[in-house]
Scaffold this active site. Structure first.
Site, mmCIF file in Angstrom:
data_model
loop_
_atom_site.group_PDB
_atom_site.id
_atom_site.type_symbol
_atom_site.label_atom_id
_atom_site.label_comp_id
_atom_site.label_asym_id
_atom_site.label_seq_id
_atom_site.Cartn_x
_atom_site.Cartn_y
_atom_site.Cartn_z
ATOM 1 N N LYS A 9 36.528 -59.547 -1.429
ATOM 2 C CA LYS A 9 35.867 -58.403 -2.060
ATOM 3 C C LYS A 9 34.340 -58.595 -2.000
ATOM 4 O O LYS A 9 33.844 -59.686 -2.322
ATOM 5 C CB LYS A 9 36.323 -58.299 -3.520
ATOM 6 C CG LYS A 9 35.775 -57.089 -4.207
ATOM 7 C CD LYS A 9 36.198 -57.008 -5.659
ATOM 8 C CE LYS A 9 35.477 -55.865 -6.324
ATOM 9 N NZ LYS A 9 35.519 -55.939 -7.765
ATOM 10 N N ASN A 15 39.263 -39.589 3.709
ATOM 11 C CA ASN A 15 38.749 -38.219 3.641
ATOM 12 C C ASN A 15 39.686 -37.369 2.797
ATOM 13 O O ASN A 15 40.677 -37.874 2.267
ATOM 14 C CB ASN A 15 38.564 -37.645 5.048
ATOM 15 C CG ASN A 15 39.872 -37.594 5.808
ATOM 16 O OD1 ASN A 15 40.803 -36.894 5.416
ATOM 17 N ND2 ASN A 15 39.957 -38.353 6.889
ATOM 18 N N PRO A 59 39.625 -44.900 18.363
ATOM 19 C CA PRO A 59 40.147 -44.149 19.526
ATOM 20 C C PRO A 59 40.427 -42.704 19.134
ATOM 21 O O PRO A 59 40.784 -42.427 17.989
ATOM 22 C CB PRO A 59 41.451 -44.882 19.871
ATOM 23 C CG PRO A 59 41.815 -45.675 18.670
ATOM 24 C CD PRO A 59 40.551 -45.945 17.895
ATOM 25 N N ASP A 60 40.240 -41.791 20.074
ATOM 26 C CA ASP A 60 40.589 -40.386 19.836
ATOM 27 C C ASP A 60 42.060 -40.221 20.246
ATOM 28 O O ASP A 60 42.394 -40.246 21.437
ATOM 29 C CB ASP A 60 39.673 -39.472 20.658
ATOM 30 C CG ASP A 60 39.896 -38.010 20.297
ATOM 31 O OD1 ASP A 60 41.079 -37.601 20.164
ATOM 32 O OD2 ASP A 60 38.905 -37.276 20.140
ATOM 33 N N ILE A 61 42.917 -40.070 19.258
ATOM 34 C CA ILE A 61 44.368 -40.070 19.515
ATOM 35 C C ILE A 61 44.760 -38.865 20.373
ATOM 36 O O ILE A 61 45.465 -38.996 21.378
ATOM 37 C CB ILE A 61 45.151 -40.069 18.181
ATOM 38 C CG1 ILE A 61 44.728 -41.266 17.331
ATOM 39 C CG2 ILE A 61 46.655 -40.084 18.433
ATOM 40 C CD1 ILE A 61 45.216 -41.219 15.887
ATOM 41 N N LYS A 107 38.716 -31.986 24.429
ATOM 42 C CA LYS A 107 39.919 -32.817 24.254
ATOM 43 C C LYS A 107 40.978 -32.511 25.321
ATOM 44 O O LYS A 107 42.013 -33.150 25.357
ATOM 45 C CB LYS A 107 40.507 -32.608 22.866
ATOM 46 C CG LYS A 107 39.493 -32.866 21.753
ATOM 47 C CD LYS A 107 40.051 -33.654 20.624
ATOM 48 C CE LYS A 107 38.946 -33.923 19.610
ATOM 49 N NZ LYS A 107 39.259 -35.017 18.718
ATOM 50 N N PHE A 160 43.999 -29.663 15.959
ATOM 51 C CA PHE A 160 43.478 -28.918 14.824
ATOM 52 C C PHE A 160 41.988 -29.201 14.724
ATOM 53 O O PHE A 160 41.561 -30.311 15.033
ATOM 54 C CB PHE A 160 44.171 -29.347 13.521
ATOM 55 C CG PHE A 160 45.379 -28.521 13.215
ATOM 56 C CD1 PHE A 160 46.558 -28.699 13.922
ATOM 57 C CD2 PHE A 160 45.335 -27.536 12.227
ATOM 58 C CE1 PHE A 160 47.675 -27.928 13.670
ATOM 59 C CE2 PHE A 160 46.450 -26.756 11.958
ATOM 60 C CZ PHE A 160 47.619 -26.950 12.676
ATOM 61 N N LYS A 173 35.684 -27.855 21.382
ATOM 62 C CA LYS A 173 36.524 -29.027 21.061
ATOM 63 C C LYS A 173 37.806 -29.011 21.881
ATOM 64 O O LYS A 173 38.270 -30.034 22.358
ATOM 65 C CB LYS A 173 36.835 -29.014 19.553
ATOM 66 C CG LYS A 173 37.271 -30.338 19.008
ATOM 67 C CD LYS A 173 37.374 -30.315 17.490
ATOM 68 C CE LYS A 173 36.064 -30.669 16.813
ATOM 69 N NZ LYS A 173 36.201 -30.815 15.360
HETATM 70 N N1 CTP Z 1 41.664 -36.444 16.421
HETATM 71 C C1 CTP Z 1 42.339 -37.551 16.882
HETATM 72 N N2 CTP Z 1 41.736 -38.780 16.858
HETATM 73 C C2 CTP Z 1 40.476 -38.912 16.412
HETATM 74 C C3 CTP Z 1 39.754 -37.780 15.933
HETATM 75 C C4 CTP Z 1 40.400 -36.547 15.941
HETATM 76 O O1 CTP Z 1 43.497 -37.428 17.284
HETATM 77 N N3 CTP Z 1 39.906 -40.112 16.415
HETATM 78 C C5 CTP Z 1 42.346 -35.121 16.491
HETATM 79 C C6 CTP Z 1 42.660 -34.502 15.154
HETATM 80 O O2 CTP Z 1 43.954 -34.868 14.714
HETATM 81 C C7 CTP Z 1 42.567 -33.021 15.475
HETATM 82 C C8 CTP Z 1 41.500 -32.928 16.549
HETATM 83 O O3 CTP Z 1 41.446 -34.242 17.132
HETATM 84 O O4 CTP Z 1 43.748 -32.515 16.053
HETATM 85 C C9 CTP Z 1 40.142 -32.536 16.066
HETATM 86 O O5 CTP Z 1 39.752 -33.352 14.986
HETATM 87 P P1 CTP Z 1 38.336 -33.167 14.293
HETATM 88 O O6 CTP Z 1 38.176 -34.175 13.228
HETATM 89 O O7 CTP Z 1 38.138 -31.720 13.964
HETATM 90 O O8 CTP Z 1 37.360 -33.439 15.526
HETATM 91 P P2 CTP Z 1 36.602 -34.699 16.015
HETATM 92 O O9 CTP Z 1 37.238 -35.196 17.251
HETATM 93 O O10 CTP Z 1 36.450 -35.690 14.922
HETATM 94 O O11 CTP Z 1 35.211 -34.078 16.430
HETATM 95 P P3 CTP Z 1 33.878 -33.818 15.531
HETATM 96 O O12 CTP Z 1 33.585 -35.117 14.887
HETATM 97 O O13 CTP Z 1 32.891 -33.407 16.547
HETATM 98 O O14 CTP Z 1 34.199 -32.704 14.580
#
Ligand code: CTP
Length: 404
Positions: A291, A212, A309-311, A345, A327, A341
């Site tokens: 490839k 991204n 995983p959502d860290i 979280k 953030f 959010k």
């Molecule tokens: N984050 C994380 N791990 C993930 C996704 C997000 O730790 N797999 C953390 C980001 O570092 C940030 C916060 O979660 O601090 C929000 O990230 P954002 O991309 O805005 O949100 P998402 O959880 O991806 O939610 P959405 O897709 O609904 O926008």
């Protein structure tokens, strides 16, 4: 560096003799660019390595080299020059100059200025490795530290004499960073901060992947601001082309899973976690070993995704979580998504970017979401904003997070 972050600071930059004098030309430029007033004072030996004219042109002020300079009407240069200073920085500080300082000698303008000062003194040693290791030098440096003098460096590596070891002067940029850090209030002293920054890279095959537009600038600026505020800082970064901030420990990762694993390994030692990384929400369930080739029939590849995983949420769910800050990267309706959010979280503080996505830009405007409501901070460059955010975080830290 934030715009004019040293505005209003007046420095006496004292140069003693050594080949590292060439680095002081660049250091002077960095300090003046950051808004500091730089008054250069050189020993006789320093003028053998670089001319006062060069230093005058770079600092924009006349350079002083002698205690008997007729430009100072009362012949009190040693008093006058240090009275308006916020700090005296000796760079390079030679073996001889450190020895004279340690013994309180005052036999030329620069040493007399140091003895007569009523401001902090920072020294940036530069010498051959044997001279640095010499027991007399080590004794002198220990004495200077005991006297409350800041010793910045030295660095290790190849030396002008051809030898390799400890003793070379910090590079100009590192010296600048150490000076800028010195001036910041230590509002996070004793705290340990873990951050994520940048994008992640999710491979599809050995040559391609999904990433991204995060540049990592905000996360790196926050790491720098936390270090300047006196914290021990560990930065876990996705693939970005940015210099590691001075004094920060950096660990590079590629994928969201690697970032998650690195964070979970480190987090028990930290009392603040700031998730700034733009973490990929999904990865492909099968990374092609080879490839992916075009086929004669032009069949388009298809991918199946699985969730990463959502860290941030994983850290917030720990039995004794650090103070967690998230953030939010949103392309619209921040008011709704930001607070939603934060609650989802389960973090006490979530910072949302106002306006269009700011990936890669140098300035930003943010809103702080917390249980008591939303607060907007004024638009600023990312480094200034990072300093303001660190101050906001410091205000909200529960005392118990000191002992985890
Ligand atoms: N984050 C994380 N791990 C993930 C996704 C997000 O730790 N797999 C953390 C980001 O570092 C940030 C916060 O979660 O601090 C929000 O990230 P954002 O991309 O805005 O949100 P998402 O959880 O991806 O939610 P959405 O897709 O609904 O926008």
């Amino acid at each position: 560096m934030a715009t004019a972050e040293l505005a209003g600071k007046h420095l006496v930059l004292g140069m003693s003799g050594g080949i590292a004098c060439y680095k002081i030309a660049e250091l002077t430029r960095l300090l003046t660019k950051a808004g500091a007033t730089v008054q250069v004072v050189m020993t006789e030996a320093a003028t053998q390595f670089i001319t006062p004219i060069t230093m005058q042109a770079l600092s924009g002020r006349p350079v002083y080299t002698s205690q008997w300079d007729a430009r100072v009407p009362n012949n009190m240069a040693h008093i006058d020059l240090s009275r308006e200073a916020d700090a005296i920085v000796i760079a390079p500080a030679s073996t001889d100059f450190l020895a004279r300082l340690a013994h309180g000698m005052a036999d030329d303008l620069l040493s007399t200025l140091c003895v007569a000062r009523d401001c902090p003194l920072l020294v940036v040693p530069a010498m051959n490795r044997q001279m640095w290791q010499n027991p007399a030098t080590q004794r002198n440096v220990a004495q200077l530290r005991a006297d409350g003098i800041e010793v910045l460096g030295p660095d290790s590596g190849p030396q002008a004499c051809g030898e390799v070891g400890d003793g070379r002067m910090l590079e100009a940029a590192a010296t600048y960073e150490a000076i800028a850090s010195f001036f910041q209030p230590k509002i996070l002293a004793g705290r340990r901060v873990l951050l994520t920054a940048g994008p992640t890279f999710e491979p599809l095959d050995p040559v391609r992947g999904i990433t991204n537009r995060s540049s990592g600038k905000m996360g790196f600026a926050l790491a720098r601001a936390a270090q300047q505020a006196g914290a021990d800082v560990h930065l876990i970064a996705g693939p970005v082309a940015l210099e590691t901030p001075w004094g920060v420990i950096r660990e590079d990762v590629q994928t969201a899973q690697q970032m998650h694993d690195a964070v979970m390994r480190a987090v028990p030692d930290y009392d603040i976690f700031i998730g700034v990384a733009a973490v990929a929400d999904w990865r492909v369930d099968h990374i092609s070993e080879h490839k992916i080739k075009k086929t004669a029939e032009r069949v388009m590849p298809t991918f199946t995704f699985v969730e990463n995983p959502d860290i941030l949420a994983s850290v917030a769910k720990l039995p004794h979580p650090p103070f967690c800050v998230g953030f939010a990267a949103e392309s619209g309706d921040l008011d709704v998504h930001g607070e939603e959010k934060r609650v989802r979280k389960n973090v006490p503080l979530l910072i949302g970017n106002l306006g269009p996505l700011t990936f890669g830009l140098d300035d930003n405007e943010v809103v702080l979401f917390e249980a008591s409501g939303a607060t907007k901070l004024p638009r600023a460059d990312k480094q200034t904003l990072a300093g303001a955010l660190i101050a906001e975080i410091a205000k909200r830290l529960p005392d118990t997070s000191l002992i985890r």
